[in-house]
Design a protein around this motif. Sequence first.
Motif, PDB file in Angstrom:
ATOM      1  N   ASN A   1     136.201  17.489  -8.101  1.00 33.00           N
ATOM      2  CA  ASN A   1     136.517  18.703  -7.331  1.00 33.00           C
ATOM      3  C   ASN A   1     135.632  19.853  -7.745  1.00 33.00           C
ATOM      4  O   ASN A   1     135.257  20.686  -6.940  1.00 33.00           O
ATOM      5  CB  ASN A   1     138.017  19.036  -7.356  1.00 33.00           C
ATOM      6  N   LEU A   2     135.245  19.884  -9.003  1.00 32.94           N
ATOM      7  CA  LEU A   2     134.330  20.939  -9.445  1.00 32.94           C
ATOM      8  C   LEU A   2     132.978  20.789  -8.767  1.00 32.94           C
ATOM      9  O   LEU A   2     132.353  21.755  -8.376  1.00 32.94           O
ATOM     10  CB  LEU A   2     134.143  20.873 -10.964  1.00 32.94           C
TER      11      LEU A   2
ATOM     12  N   LEU B   1     144.535  20.225 -14.562  1.00 32.68           N
ATOM     13  CA  LEU B   1     143.613  21.021 -13.754  1.00 32.68           C
ATOM     14  C   LEU B   1     144.360  21.804 -12.689  1.00 32.68           C
ATOM     15  O   LEU B   1     145.537  21.589 -12.438  1.00 32.68           O
ATOM     16  CB  LEU B   1     142.577  20.107 -13.073  1.00 32.68           C
TER      17      LEU B   1
ATOM     18  N   SER C   1     138.687  26.741  -9.269  1.00 34.97           N
ATOM     19  CA  SER C   1     139.154  25.515  -9.889  1.00 34.97           C
ATOM     20  C   SER C   1     139.080  25.657 -11.398  1.00 34.97           C
ATOM     21  O   SER C   1     138.164  26.277 -11.922  1.00 34.97           O
ATOM     22  CB  SER C   1     138.259  24.369  -9.414  1.00 34.97           C
TER      23      SER C   1
ATOM     24  N   MET D   1     144.922  11.257  -7.388  1.00 29.05           N
ATOM     25  CA  MET D   1     144.654  11.943  -6.130  1.00 29.05           C
ATOM     26  C   MET D   1     143.509  12.956  -6.262  1.00 29.05           C
ATOM     27  O   MET D   1     142.588  12.960  -5.496  1.00 29.05           O
ATOM     28  CB  MET D   1     145.941  12.639  -5.661  1.00 29.05           C
ATOM     29  N   PHE D   2     143.583  13.787  -7.215  1.00 28.50           N
ATOM     30  CA  PHE D   2     142.504  14.764  -7.383  1.00 28.50           C
ATOM     31  C   PHE D   2     141.609  14.306  -8.527  1.00 28.50           C
ATOM     32  O   PHE D   2     141.998  14.327  -9.680  1.00 28.50           O
ATOM     33  CB  PHE D   2     143.084  16.139  -7.733  1.00 28.50           C
TER      34      PHE D   2
ATOM     35  N   VAL E   1     133.128  22.080  -5.257  1.00 32.58           N
ATOM     36  CA  VAL E   1     133.106  23.547  -5.232  1.00 32.58           C
ATOM     37  C   VAL E   1     131.670  24.048  -5.344  1.00 32.58           C
ATOM     38  O   VAL E   1     131.222  24.893  -4.591  1.00 32.58           O
ATOM     39  CB  VAL E   1     133.962  24.140  -6.374  1.00 32.58           C
ATOM     40  N   MET E   2     130.941  23.473  -6.297  1.00 31.52           N
ATOM     41  CA  MET E   2     129.570  23.934  -6.527  1.00 31.52           C
ATOM     42  C   MET E   2     128.674  23.605  -5.347  1.00 31.52           C
ATOM     43  O   MET E   2     127.845  24.414  -4.955  1.00 31.52           O
ATOM     44  CB  MET E   2     129.008  23.280  -7.803  1.00 31.52           C
TER      45      MET E   2
ATOM     46  N   PHE F   1     129.511  23.170  -2.193  1.00 35.63           N
ATOM     47  CA  PHE F   1     129.861  24.041  -1.082  1.00 35.63           C
ATOM     48  C   PHE F   1     129.255  25.422  -1.281  1.00 35.63           C
ATOM     49  O   PHE F   1     128.721  26.032  -0.368  1.00 35.63           O
ATOM     50  CB  PHE F   1     131.395  24.116  -0.973  1.00 35.63           C
TER      51      PHE F   1
ATOM     52  N   TYR G   1     139.743  23.336 -15.134  1.00 34.72           N
ATOM     53  CA  TYR G   1     139.963  22.004 -15.672  1.00 34.72           C
ATOM     54  C   TYR G   1     140.056  22.077 -17.187  1.00 34.72           C
ATOM     55  O   TYR G   1     139.188  22.652 -17.836  1.00 34.72           O
ATOM     56  CB  TYR G   1     138.813  21.085 -15.234  1.00 34.72           C
TER      57      TYR G   1
ATOM     58  N   SER H   1     139.377  14.927 -11.147  1.00 31.79           N
ATOM     59  CA  SER H   1     139.142  16.194 -11.846  1.00 31.79           C
ATOM     60  C   SER H   1     137.689  16.677 -11.846  1.00 31.79           C
ATOM     61  O   SER H   1     137.413  17.793 -11.512  1.00 31.79           O
ATOM     62  CB  SER H   1     139.646  16.074 -13.266  1.00 31.79           C
ATOM     63  N   ARG H   2     136.767  15.807 -12.203  1.00 29.82           N
ATOM     64  CA  ARG H   2     135.372  16.260 -12.262  1.00 29.82           C
ATOM     65  C   ARG H   2     134.838  16.492 -10.861  1.00 29.82           C
ATOM     66  O   ARG H   2     134.107  17.425 -10.615  1.00 29.82           O
ATOM     67  CB  ARG H   2     134.459  15.230 -12.953  1.00 29.82           C
TER      68      ARG H   2
END
Lengths: 768, 199
Positions: free
Chosen positions: B7-8, A312, A374, B1-2, B11-12, B14, A376, B4-5
């Motif tokens: 962080n998306l 990602l 972002s 750390m990140f 974003v949405m 926010f 992924y 994956s799901r």
Amino acid sequence: MNFIKYLLLLSIWSLFVPNTSAQNCNLAIRGKVIHLENNEPIETGYIWIKEVERGEITDKDGNFTIKDLCPGSYTLQIQFLGHKEIKDSIVLSTNSFSKTYRMEEESLNLAGVEIHGHRDAVQTTTSVSALYGEALLAARGESLGESLKRIAGVTTFSTGNTISKPVIHGMHSNRIMILNNGIRLEGQQWGAEHAPEIDPFLADEITVIKGAETVRYGPEAMGGVILVNPAPLDTKKAQKTELNLIGGTNGRMGNLAVTHSGGSGKIKGLGYRLQGSTKRAGNVRAPDYYQGNTGMSELNFTGALGYSNNKLGIETYYSFFNTSIGILRDAHTGNLSDLTDIIQNGRPFTNSDFTYEIDNPKQVVSHHLAKVKSHYHLSDNWKLNAQYGFQLNLREEFDRRRGDLNNSPSLDLKLFTNTIDLYLDHTHKNEFSGTWGVNLIHQANSNVPGTGVTPLIPNYDMVNVGFYLMEKYSKGPIELEAGLRYDYRTIQTARFIQNELQESDLNYQNFSAFIGGLFQINPRISFSSNLGSAWRPPNVNELFSQGLHHGAAAVEIGDVDLNSEKSLKWVNELEYDHNNLHIELTGYANHINNYIYINPTGETVVSLRGTFNVYEYLQANAFFYGFDIAGSYQFTEKISAYTKGSIIRAKNTEENNYFPFIPSDRMDWGVAYDFGSNTDKTNTLTLSNMLVAKQRREPDFDIAAAPPGYSLFNLAYQKQIQIRDNKLNLGAQVQNLLNTSYKEYMNRFRYFTDDIGRNILLKINYQF
Amino acid sequence: MFKSRKNLVYVMAFAALAFTSCESDDPVIENDQEVITDVTLSFQELNAAGNPVGAVTTFKASDPQGIEVGTAPTIDNVTLTKGKTYSMKIDVRNSIENEDITKEIIEEADEHQFFFVGSAFVGSPVLTYQYADPSGELIGVEGKVTVSTSPGLNNATMRIVLRHDLDKNFPGATNPNFENFVQAGGESDLDIAFPLILN
């Protein structure tokens, strides 16, 4: 007799033809090697055929051809650094073979291997030109509009030399789109004197797509799209700084730009970039006089922070643009008789000296843009992307006013724009790849109270939602693409007209589509063709203008019942590339239904202030067509020449007359001499000549006749010096070498003044 | 750390928040500050000694909507008597906002000047004008007009132009009948043609 002749010929011929076995050994394996994840071509990819111990390297388009093969079985090995090797067993029989290979990235932990930058691909079946590297270096210090004049088919629509709007194939303002790092730039671009709020220094590549791109980018991408893209963020430990220092004699201009980017050593895949630029210039000088109050100042900044690994990536980006621009005092006229007098005078009435001071009339604009993106990798072939952008555009325009009002703007607009992009990229080992997505724009425009002037455009809220899908078929030398999109837009406006509240609720919708193909006919010739539809809903100023356009001696009347413009553009590009000759020929035809334009009614309004022409916004069917040519030829190792030209024809097919402000025919050609013995380091002197014809296809009415054609000479010198590990680029340019007095039809200041005189520029670029 | 799901989702979320918070403001009635709705010319007859005598006559040019797209302005015919001398005053008002603009013009005397052109003032002039502003500066708010005893022209026009932001030192700008006032720079804030009738 004939029969014997034939036998004789055949026997003689057979003596010369080598007696191979019954097979035909001039078969070929043709192919194309591209990145799996974004379809970008891989240059210098290596293909090796074990059986014949022969190999080939892919060209810049990713293509390769291995010839003179006999029928049989072959094992192909395709290699490229940082990517998984592809082994393919094929059988050649009677036909030549062609295939597209998609290389996947390797998740290596080797030092020095860069994880791929995850850049989004650009559509390739339409006409695409880019400004990068040396060409971009030569354009540094210029505004976006001015820089893009180097691309054939792109001109500018300007208001003086400090306000330039790019024009692609005769279209500008709301008919083209500018993207700042993937975010659609939203300012008050409907205005003829509203330049794009973007600093070219933030980019390391500026791409122009000369086609109808509504399917991918949304409504208003009718004439084309300009992508202003910074370099991808570093993903490994590195520190890079680039310093630009530019000085120009005309306007005594100084421009400083610094970019610093790097990657983290500790967190692999983390990268950042900080960039800023500042520019200051005083009054522009025409060959015989100064243009009073034409100074400008700019302060810009961008910052980016991103993380990416093989699964990602996430990037945050912020861009700030701020400018103050002085407007030529004599360009802001009171009434029609003032305007007629100054046009007759041919030059400003006021004799000005040089100064850096910017007085009223002037523009003060700030633009904030923030983005979070972002992506992924759902799997090897599926990639999900999400992008959110926020923009705030603050525009204040000041006029010369009485008393304390001189400190208040006459126009004070605040525009918020939110954009959300959600899209799914997919690629497959077979020939198909594509993108499906949804795009949402929300916009809120407000007039800041206290101007003391009835607002020109109303307050409004707008929402636009679009769904699109695009698919691409890529096999060997052929690429085919098609796409479909649906948009729905709703806009609510409110304003007071003579103390009465007027509200309106409008909506528009449209289906857009495109189909295109790219054919690599042979290693020298490629041809692309793209047929696309686009649409543009009317702008608020076209719908709602009502009143005096201050400074233009004009009263403009909008029409709330205007329909959306719908267009169909067919762009074709032929590219020939062989040895010393390179030619790109673009031909296009663009039909627009309900093209909106401003037209003088022939009436005048008499008020206490004098007389003013009345203009109204009308719609008619339009047909635009034209050709661009760009070519270069290397005569000897040291001497080369280039040429770029364009012609545009635009007609109102209903009235059978011409539209105002369509660029005239022009050609830029030059000769370059390379001093350097080392072909790696640039050391070139270029003499060029720009020929611009008089615009003979004038609209039925213009307040002044089109100015005569003109010819300008330019001299440019560029040298690259290697200082240890660092690069120093030195440039010197003399623009308008002969200090020619001229007026350009596409410059609205042609009514008041000559265009810019000689300008000597010195540029230092240091990369370390 | 990140994650994956996650962080998306961030974003949405926010984005959704920012979307709802931006809305256009309610429009506000903007008081047009620079509108001029009424221009009044006041004439007071002067005797041989230069003293005022008789009543004041006024003539008006007005446009209730000011300078925007409206109906054409109503302009009175100016009536004066041959051979007489008058003191002339110009009064400029914004009746929508009840503002006295004449005062502002006097305050910014260095940036304003009235010019008197048209067939009544130029050529074989029917009227002769002299600046007579109390401050001594050439503005034209107050002046002296003398009517010709035997004017050659019957249907003359008094064209009164108020220039803003001009170069007062431009050669010729001291002449109230300077026809090429445009060359002194600036822009016209008023440009009114009063028809002149002579008794």
